[in-house]
Design a protein around this motif. Structure first.
Motif, PDB file in Angstrom:
ATOM      1  N   HIS A 109     -10.686  -7.891  12.753  1.00 23.28           N
ATOM      2  CA  HIS A 109     -10.563  -6.555  13.323  1.00 23.28           C
ATOM      3  C   HIS A 109      -9.101  -6.155  13.363  1.00 23.28           C
ATOM      4  N   PRO A 110      -8.788  -4.878  12.985  1.00 20.74           N
ATOM      5  CA  PRO A 110      -7.378  -4.441  12.965  1.00 20.74           C
ATOM      6  C   PRO A 110      -6.642  -4.680  14.265  1.00 20.74           C
ATOM      7  N   ALA A 111      -7.339  -4.583  15.393  1.00 26.30           N
ATOM      8  CA  ALA A 111      -6.688  -4.753  16.688  1.00 26.30           C
ATOM      9  C   ALA A 111      -6.178  -6.179  16.888  1.00 26.30           C
ATOM     10  N   ARG A 112      -6.725  -7.134  16.101  1.00 31.06           N
ATOM     11  CA  ARG A 112      -6.314  -8.524  16.264  1.00 31.06           C
ATOM     12  C   ARG A 112      -5.182  -8.917  15.307  1.00 31.06           C
ATOM     13  N   LEU A 113      -4.812  -8.011  14.442  1.00 29.50           N
ATOM     14  CA  LEU A 113      -3.721  -8.300  13.523  1.00 29.50           C
ATOM     15  C   LEU A 113      -2.387  -8.200  14.237  1.00 29.50           C
ATOM     16  N   ALA A 114      -1.407  -8.918  13.726  1.00 25.12           N
ATOM     17  CA  ALA A 114      -0.038  -8.759  14.254  1.00 25.12           C
ATOM     18  C   ALA A 114       0.404  -7.329  14.035  1.00 25.12           C
ATOM     19  N   PRO A 115       1.170  -6.739  14.959  1.00 23.37           N
ATOM     20  CA  PRO A 115       1.565  -5.335  14.846  1.00 23.37           C
ATOM     21  C   PRO A 115       2.192  -4.988  13.507  1.00 23.37           C
ATOM     22  N   HIS A 116       3.017  -5.904  12.940  1.00 29.61           N
ATOM     23  CA  HIS A 116       3.714  -5.568  11.703  1.00 29.61           C
ATOM     24  C   HIS A 116       2.815  -5.664  10.480  1.00 29.61           C
ATOM     25  N   LEU A 117       1.535  -6.117  10.655  1.00 26.64           N
ATOM     26  CA  LEU A 117       0.618  -6.182   9.524  1.00 26.64           C
ATOM     27  C   LEU A 117      -0.296  -4.970   9.460  1.00 26.64           C
ATOM     28  N   ILE A 118      -0.226  -4.109  10.451  1.00 28.35           N
ATOM     29  CA  ILE A 118      -1.049  -2.904  10.465  1.00 28.35           C
ATOM     30  C   ILE A 118      -0.273  -1.784   9.801  1.00 28.35           C
ATOM     31  N   GLU A 119      -0.880  -1.164   8.793  1.00 26.11           N
ATOM     32  CA  GLU A 119      -0.207  -0.088   8.079  1.00 26.11           C
ATOM     33  C   GLU A 119      -0.113   1.141   8.980  1.00 26.11           C
ATOM     34  N   THR A 120       1.079   1.559   9.289  1.00 28.05           N
ATOM     35  CA  THR A 120       1.303   2.763  10.079  1.00 28.05           C
ATOM     36  C   THR A 120       2.363   3.602   9.391  1.00 28.05           C
ATOM     37  N   VAL A 121       2.324   4.878   9.663  1.00 31.41           N
ATOM     38  CA  VAL A 121       3.354   5.767   9.139  1.00 31.41           C
ATOM     39  C   VAL A 121       4.533   5.712  10.099  1.00 31.41           C
ATOM     40  N   PRO A 122       5.687   5.280   9.655  1.00 31.04           N
ATOM     41  CA  PRO A 122       6.821   5.135  10.576  1.00 31.04           C
ATOM     42  C   PRO A 122       7.355   6.485  11.041  1.00 31.04           C
ATOM     43  N   VAL A 123       7.803   6.517  12.270  1.00 33.83           N
ATOM     44  CA  VAL A 123       8.514   7.675  12.801  1.00 33.83           C
ATOM     45  C   VAL A 123      10.010   7.502  12.584  1.00 33.83           C
ATOM     46  N   VAL A 124      10.469   6.254  12.679  1.00 30.70           N
ATOM     47  CA  VAL A 124      11.885   5.926  12.548  1.00 30.70           C
ATOM     48  C   VAL A 124      12.081   5.023  11.338  1.00 30.70           C
ATOM     49  N   SER A 125      13.074   5.357  10.532  1.00 31.51           N
ATOM     50  CA  SER A 125      13.481   4.504   9.413  1.00 31.51           C
ATOM     51  C   SER A 125      14.912   4.037   9.663  1.00 31.51           C
ATOM     52  N   VAL A 126      15.087   2.725   9.789  1.00 29.73           N
ATOM     53  CA  VAL A 126      16.417   2.158   9.985  1.00 29.73           C
ATOM     54  C   VAL A 126      16.969   1.769   8.616  1.00 29.73           C
ATOM     55  N   VAL A 127      18.111   2.339   8.262  1.00 34.32           N
ATOM     56  CA  VAL A 127      18.720   2.091   6.952  1.00 34.32           C
ATOM     57  C   VAL A 127      20.008   1.292   7.146  1.00 34.32           C
ATOM     58  N   HIS A 164      22.432   7.267   1.436  1.00 33.05           N
ATOM     59  CA  HIS A 164      21.682   8.363   0.831  1.00 33.05           C
ATOM     60  C   HIS A 164      20.427   7.847   0.138  1.00 33.05           C
ATOM     61  N   SER A 165      20.534   6.741  -0.573  1.00 29.55           N
ATOM     62  CA  SER A 165      19.357   6.159  -1.219  1.00 29.55           C
ATOM     63  C   SER A 165      18.316   5.760  -0.184  1.00 29.55           C
ATOM     64  N   GLY A 166      18.775   5.160   0.906  1.00 29.58           N
ATOM     65  CA  GLY A 166      17.853   4.758   1.951  1.00 29.58           C
ATOM     66  C   GLY A 166      17.165   5.932   2.606  1.00 29.58           C
ATOM     67  N   ALA A 167      17.915   6.990   2.876  1.00 28.49           N
ATOM     68  CA  ALA A 167      17.331   8.173   3.507  1.00 28.49           C
ATOM     69  C   ALA A 167      16.328   8.864   2.577  1.00 28.49           C
ATOM     70  N   ARG A 168      16.632   8.908   1.295  1.00 26.75           N
ATOM     71  CA  ARG A 168      15.695   9.517   0.339  1.00 26.75           C
ATOM     72  C   ARG A 168      14.387   8.735   0.281  1.00 26.75           C
ATOM     73  N   ALA A 169      14.465   7.418   0.389  1.00 25.60           N
ATOM     74  CA  ALA A 169      13.256   6.594   0.314  1.00 25.60           C
ATOM     75  C   ALA A 169      12.528   6.502   1.645  1.00 25.60           C
ATOM     76  N   ALA A 170      13.189   6.889   2.722  1.00 25.27           N
ATOM     77  CA  ALA A 170      12.623   6.732   4.066  1.00 25.27           C
ATOM     78  C   ALA A 170      11.345   7.535   4.247  1.00 25.27           C
ATOM     79  N   ARG A 171      10.431   6.966   5.022  1.00 24.58           N
ATOM     80  CA  ARG A 171       9.195   7.666   5.367  1.00 24.58           C
ATOM     81  C   ARG A 171       9.237   8.238   6.780  1.00 24.58           C
ATOM     82  N   GLY A 172      10.219   7.835   7.566  1.00 23.08           N
ATOM     83  CA  GLY A 172      10.312   8.313   8.936  1.00 23.08           C
ATOM     84  C   GLY A 172      10.965   9.675   9.045  1.00 23.08           C
TER      85      GLY A 172
END
Length: 261
Positions: free
Chosen positions: A5-23, A92-100
């Motif tokens: 069940h997704p709820a039992r997966l480690a948080p970093h294994l659940i696919e989520t859309v990031p709000v913050v991208s750290v570059v 700039h490359s990191g920001a262009r690729a960022a999803r957050g």
């Protein structure tokens, strides 16, 4: 085989859309990146974020190190420049690729403690934030640099502030958080990262400042010298001053055919 069940997966294994991208831009930082990345992951654990590590043409084992980190944690993404293009290019490359929606930057040498990240992103994530706020710039206190670097930085910041009026005492601090879309609309050039407050203000955005801590470099040597920074800084400063003077703002007004002129 029973499904997990997704709820039992480690948080970093659940696919989520990031709000913050750290570059994090990196050039020959093989000895620094593992402890730095680990600290970033710990600080932001539980939030919707991604960590983008950008290898800017490193000649040491940086690329192997960050690929190893990415294999261990799916929140980490790796970008590479086959040849060194500079810190601004890596950001700039990191920001262009960022999803957050929000991008956070910090240097890869460990001198920008990740513990400051929550304070940087808080103004941009506040429910009632001013929609005109697009950049939160870190301002170092208790700098752990040599006296020569501190004096050179003080002079450069004073001259830049006098010419550009950016109301920022420490634009060289790598700790920044900004609206991704607003950043990507700025004029891009080499060494752009040193002039972000002035460029955001030029485009009509608001800039906030947060005091952040500073730490000694974890390992290795700085890639910058006072003379080298001064030589390129003079040309860059003149160019940014020109960009600010040439900026023309228009406030469009939409009308319907029925309304006429």
């Amino acid at each position: 085989m029973n499904a997990v069940h997704p709820a039992r997966l480690a948080p970093h294994l659940i696919e989520t859309v990031p709000v913050v991208s750290v570059v994090v831009p990196l050039h020959d930082e093989a000895l620094n990146i593992a402890p730095l990345a680990t600290r970033i992951l710990d600080i932001l654990d539980g939030q919707a974020f991604e960590l983008i590590l950008v290898d800017d043409g490193s000649r040491d084992a940086t690329r192997a190190e960050i690929l190893g980190l990415a294999r261990q944690d799916r929140r980490i993404r790796v970008l590479v420049h086959d040849r060194a293009a500079g810190q601004s290019a890596a950001v700039h490359s990191g920001a262009r690729a960022a999803r957050g929606r929000i991008v956070v930057t910090l240097d890869g040498d460990g001198q920008n403690p990740p513990v400051n990240i929550p304070a940087l992103i808080a103004p941009l994530m506040a429910p009632r934030r001013d929609p005109a706020l697009a950049l939160v710039a870190g301002q170092r206190v208790g700098r752990r640099d040599t006296m020569g670097r501190r004096l050179a930085s003080r002079f450069a910041n004073g001259l830049r502030g006098w010419l550009l009026g950016d109301r920022t005492r420490d634009t060289g601090c790598g700790l920044k958080a900004f609206d991704r879309a607003a950043y990507l609309a700025l004029p891009y050039f080499n060494h752009q990262h040193r002039f972000l407050p002035a460029l955001f203000l030029r485009d009509g955005w608001q800039v906030a400042h947060v005091e952040v801590t500073h730490a000694p470099r974890l390992a290795g040597r700085s890639k910058y010298t006072n003379l080298g920074r001064a030589l390129v800084g003079i040309t860059d400063l003149a160019g940014v001053a020109w960009l600010i003077r040439r900026r023309k703002r228009e406030t469009p007004r939409e009308i319907t055919p029925e309304a006429g002129a």
